[in-house]
Design a protein around this motif. Structure first.
Motif, PDB file in Angstrom:
ATOM      1  N   GLN A 141       0.705  -1.230   0.145  1.00  0.00           N
ATOM      2  CA  GLN A 141      -0.076   0.110   0.058  1.00  0.00           C
ATOM      3  C   GLN A 141       0.879   1.260   0.127  1.00  0.00           C
ATOM      4  N   ALA A 142       0.048   2.224  -0.377  1.00  0.00           N
ATOM      5  CA  ALA A 142       0.962   3.591  -0.344  1.00  0.00           C
ATOM      6  C   ALA A 142       1.488   3.943   0.983  1.00  0.00           C
ATOM      7  N   GLY A 143       2.996   4.395   0.976  1.00  0.00           N
ATOM      8  CA  GLY A 143       3.483   4.713   2.017  1.00  0.00           C
ATOM      9  C   GLY A 143       4.261   3.607   2.690  1.00  0.00           C
ATOM     10  N   GLY A 144       3.992   2.459   2.087  1.00  0.00           N
ATOM     11  CA  GLY A 144       4.851   1.279   2.676  1.00  0.00           C
ATOM     12  C   GLY A 144       6.236   1.163   2.002  1.00  0.00           C
ATOM     13  N   SER A 145       6.867   0.128   2.217  1.00  0.00           N
ATOM     14  CA  SER A 145       8.280  -0.192   2.020  1.00  0.00           C
ATOM     15  C   SER A 145       8.466  -1.383   1.359  1.00  0.00           C
ATOM     16  N   LEU A 146       9.589  -1.451   0.269  1.00  0.00           N
ATOM     17  CA  LEU A 146       9.836  -2.716  -0.206  1.00  0.00           C
ATOM     18  C   LEU A 146      11.503  -2.802  -0.471  1.00  0.00           C
ATOM     19  N   ARG A 147      11.797  -4.062  -0.410  1.00  0.00           N
ATOM     20  CA  ARG A 147      13.486  -3.905  -0.675  1.00  0.00           C
ATOM     21  C   ARG A 147      13.854  -4.905  -1.875  1.00  0.00           C
ATOM     22  N   LEU A 148      14.358  -4.538  -3.019  1.00  0.00           N
ATOM     23  CA  LEU A 148      14.611  -5.145  -3.982  1.00  0.00           C
ATOM     24  C   LEU A 148      16.162  -5.630  -3.803  1.00  0.00           C
ATOM     25  N   SER A 149      16.398  -6.938  -4.426  1.00  0.00           N
ATOM     26  CA  SER A 149      17.862  -7.229  -4.609  1.00  0.00           C
ATOM     27  C   SER A 149      18.210  -7.682  -5.734  1.00  0.00           C
ATOM     28  N   CYS A 150      19.576  -7.427  -6.425  1.00  0.00           N
ATOM     29  CA  CYS A 150      19.792  -7.832  -7.567  1.00  0.00           C
ATOM     30  C   CYS A 150      20.901  -8.407  -7.513  1.00  0.00           C
ATOM     31  N   ALA A 151      21.514  -9.813  -8.047  1.00  0.00           N
ATOM     32  CA  ALA A 151      22.452 -10.558  -7.784  1.00  0.00           C
ATOM     33  C   ALA A 151      23.253 -10.871  -9.044  1.00  0.00           C
TER      34      ALA A 151
END
Length: 125
Positions: A12-22
């Motif tokens: 939802q808006a205001g939330g957080s996510l973490r992306l990773s790239c290996a």
């Protein structure tokens, strides 16, 4: 050299996510890495880039102050911490690697040496 992305999803808006790239296979220890995104019906958009040693970064104005990129140099992995997400951040996010320094990633001529498959990020209002 496959670039493997992970960590996308819906929030939802205001939330957080973490992306990773290996980087699998050959380690891209001397390559800058970063992220682009593409929303439906729109052109690909630069998001962020980080130099091979993590010392230099470039951010798109639209994400400054909300997104933070970091790098594990030994593992050739980068992370994108996305906070304060907005519906307009909804897009497919693509990891890229290139031997150009981050400041050269912003121009329209940037092509990227390696690309990931892309990962969906969806932010609902």
């Amino acid at each position: 050299v496959p670039l493997v992305e992970s960590g996308g999803g819906s929030v939802q808006a205001g939330g957080s996510l973490r992306l990773s790239c290996a980087a699998s296979g050959r380690p891209l220890t001397t390559f800058a890495m970063g992220w682009f995104r593409q929303a439906p019906g729109k052109d690909r958009e630069f998001v962020v880039a980080i130099s091979w040693n993590g010392a230099l970064t470039e951010y798109a104005d639209s994400v400054k102050g909300r997104f933070t990129v970091s790098r594990n140099v030994a593992e050739t992995t980068i992370y994108l911490d996305m906070n304060g997400l907005k519906p307009e951040d909804t897009a497919v996010y693509f990891c890229a690697a290139d031997d150009l320094a981050p400041r050269f990633w912003l121009g329209p001529a940037f092509q990227g040496d390696y690309w990931g498959q892309g990962i969906q990020v969806t932010v609902s209002a």
